[in-house]
Design an enzyme around this catalytic site. Structure first.
Site, PDB file in Angstrom:
ATOM      1  N   PHE A   1       1.701  -3.540  -6.848  1.00 29.16           N
ATOM      2  CA  PHE A   1       1.645  -2.138  -7.257  1.00 29.16           C
ATOM      3  C   PHE A   1       2.567  -1.340  -6.350  1.00 29.16           C
ATOM      4  CE2 PHE A   1       0.422   2.248  -7.304  1.00 29.16           C
ATOM      5  CZ  PHE A   1       0.282   2.489  -8.651  1.00 29.16           C
TER       6      PHE A   1
ATOM      7  N   ASP B   1       6.329  -2.580   1.441  1.00 32.46           N
ATOM      8  CA  ASP B   1       5.687  -1.359   0.948  1.00 32.46           C
ATOM      9  C   ASP B   1       4.352  -1.228   1.675  1.00 32.46           C
ATOM     10  OD1 ASP B   1       4.346   0.650  -0.324  1.00 32.46           O
ATOM     11  OD2 ASP B   1       4.845  -0.005  -2.361  1.00 32.46           O
TER      12      ASP B   1
ATOM     13  N   LYS C   1       1.071   8.267   1.388  1.00 32.14           N
ATOM     14  CA  LYS C   1      -0.379   8.428   1.484  1.00 32.14           C
ATOM     15  C   LYS C   1      -0.821   9.063   2.814  1.00 32.14           C
ATOM     16  CE  LYS C   1      -1.636   5.574  -2.324  1.00 32.14           C
ATOM     17  NZ  LYS C   1      -1.278   4.282  -2.849  1.00 32.14           N
TER      18      LYS C   1
HETATM   19  C1  LIG Z   1      -0.224   4.245  -3.984  1.00 33.60           C
HETATM   20  C2  LIG Z   1       0.888   3.289  -3.799  1.00 33.60           C
HETATM   21  C3  LIG Z   1       2.191   3.603  -4.207  1.00 33.60           C
HETATM   22  C4  LIG Z   1       2.526   4.852  -4.983  1.00 33.60           C
HETATM   23  O1  LIG Z   1       2.260   6.027  -4.299  1.00 33.60           O
HETATM   24  P1  LIG Z   1       2.158   7.410  -5.128  1.00 33.60           P
HETATM   25  O2  LIG Z   1       2.066   8.449  -4.062  1.00 33.60           O
HETATM   26  O3  LIG Z   1       0.927   7.309  -5.969  1.00 33.60           O
HETATM   27  O4  LIG Z   1       3.397   7.511  -5.949  1.00 33.60           O
HETATM   28  C5  LIG Z   1       3.184   2.698  -3.931  1.00 33.60           C
HETATM   29  N1  LIG Z   1       2.928   1.546  -3.292  1.00 33.60           N
HETATM   30  C6  LIG Z   1       1.690   1.203  -2.886  1.00 33.60           C
HETATM   31  C7  LIG Z   1       1.475  -0.088  -2.168  1.00 33.60           C
HETATM   32  C8  LIG Z   1       0.619   2.050  -3.145  1.00 33.60           C
HETATM   33  O5  LIG Z   1      -0.614   1.699  -2.790  1.00 33.60           O
END
Ligand SMILES: *Cc1c(COP(=O)(O)O)cnc(C)c1O
Length: 399
Positions: free
Chosen positions: A140, A225, A254
């Site tokens: 994700f 990520d 986040k």
């Molecule tokens: C939440 C998340 C995203 C996307 O972040 P948004 O602020 O919702 O666009 C990307 N990568 C990972 C691993 C995430 O958990």
């Protein structure tokens, strides 16, 4: 207005792209939130780890209010007095050389992909428009059209085509498959050190080290990520720190803003982020002084209040308690720090039911996939909070 009134309004006027639990929250403090009827809940989702510092952290609130009264936005057409300090502090904290600030996590991932492609063409020497980026099954990384292109979740892409070319999928946790997928056109491997939305999936021990070696051997950028796993969630600043591995680039978001404001960034070397020239890329709000002031204080809180260490301690405690629950419904308890997944057996009837039952007991969790409950409270959570929660979680898992 009561909870039902709010729910009706949202369902009437809002697009139905989420299926929230029917709890209408009006206030939060630390690890706790209150609904419009005054009921109190322990937040065990932390807005998907955006609230590592807890709800409405007073220091971050003060930074936000002070900055909002002084200067909120300049755009990058002009400079401001917060962005340089955030960039310097982020580099000093993480050891990277350069920062590119954005807003949402998906934008940080898009930025990393653009950097990797341009690095591929201008530094590695890949022929024009041939760059390939390898990603993992079950990933994700966000919701833009390019990012959902390499999602393996069919619903994320269905009816959103045509999608973006240039992506290759390998199984998560399989370093041999990564090496076999590399071609002379490969510019980067994008991976979550622990798959969060994928169901709190940990790769085999040693995977990230092998990824590092393979990427070095083939001159491929290793992009981690850490939007969900980073900034203390797993009991280290980055989840990659557990294997003492340094990716070429990291995306964060986040918890970078302690849940106050969307702030994200790509961290990397001068070699990689140096490929951007003025006009190549940008964002009106990216690097704005309000977001930067909030992010600066959020990072200070994380470090100065020992939240990373607390995540490790409380994570160990909670995972130990969850693992000792005797329940026919539970298949596995796994995780690292305060990112914990409880996988239920298929015959248990789905995690959603359990999340609804936990809501009735004052604990807010969200299922991920059919059968996994994620427990990821704010990193300010205490042992007393967790003892209170376990008194309620245990009977629900046993019911
Ligand atoms: C939440 C998340 C995203 C996307 O972040 P948004 O602020 O919702 O666009 C990307 N990568 C990972 C691993 C995430 O958990």
């Amino acid at each position: 207005m009561n909870a039902q009134d709010y729910i009706l309004l949202e369902d009437t006027y809002g697009a139905h792209n989420y299926k929230p639990l029917d709890v209408v929250i009006e206030r939060g403090e630390g690890a706790w939130v209150w609904d419009v009827e005054g009921r109190r809940y322990l937040d065990c989702l932390s807005a998907y780890s955006a609230l590592n510092q807890g709800h409405c952290h007073p220091r971050i609130l003060q930074a936000l209010v002070e900055q909002a009264g002084r200067l909120t936005l300049t755009s990058r057409a002009f400079r401001n007095d917060q962005l340089p300090l955030l960039e310097k502090e982020l580099c000093e904290l993480t050891g990277y050389e350069m920062v590119l600030p954005m807003n949402s996590g998906a934008e940080a991932v898009e930025t990393a992909l653009k950097a990797a492609r341009k690095w591929g063409y201008t530094v590695k020497g890949v022929p024009k428009d041939r760059a390939e980026i390898i990603t993992c099954a079950g990933n994700f990384h966000g919701r833009t059209i390019t990012i959902v292109t390499f999602s393996t979740e069919e619903q994320y892409k269905d009816d959103f085509g045509p999608l973006t070319p240039g992506f290759v999928t390998v199984p998560f946790g399989d370093a041999d498959a990564l090496e076999a997928a590399i071609t002379p056109y490969t510019v980067a491997f994008l991976v979550e050190p622990i798959q969060g939305e994928g169901g709190v999936i940990l790769p085999p021990q040693g995977y990230l080290r092998r990824v590092r070696e393979i990427c070095d051997r083939h001159n491929v950028l290793f992009i981690a990520d850490e939007i969900q796993t980073g900034l203390g969630r797993t009991g280290r600043l980055f989840a990659c720190d557990w294997e003492e591995v340094r990716p070429d680039a990291v995306t964060i978001g986040k918890a970078l803003s302690g849940g106050f404001y969307p702030v994200s960034a790509v961290l990397s070397s001068r070699e990689v982020l140096g490929v951007f020239r003025p006009g190549d890329h940008g964002s009106t709000f990216g690097g704005n002084p309000l977001g930067c002031a909030v992010a600066r204080e959020s990072l200070k809180v994380l470090v100065e209040e020992g939240l990373i260490e607390n995540a490790e301690r409380m994570g160990r405690y909670l995972m130990g308690r969850l693992a000792r629950v005797e329940s026919d419904a539970v298949k596995e308890v796994r995780g690292r720090g305060l990112l914990i997944g409880v996988e239920l057996k298929p015959e248990a009837g789905g995690a959603r039911r359990y999340c609804e039952a936990l809501q009735g007991q004052g604990i807010l969790c969200k299922e991920t996939h059919e059968n996994i409950i994620r427990f990821a409270p704010p990193l300010v959570v205490t042992k007393d909070d967790l003892d209170w929660a376990m008194e309620r979680i245990e009977p629900v898992l046993q019911s």
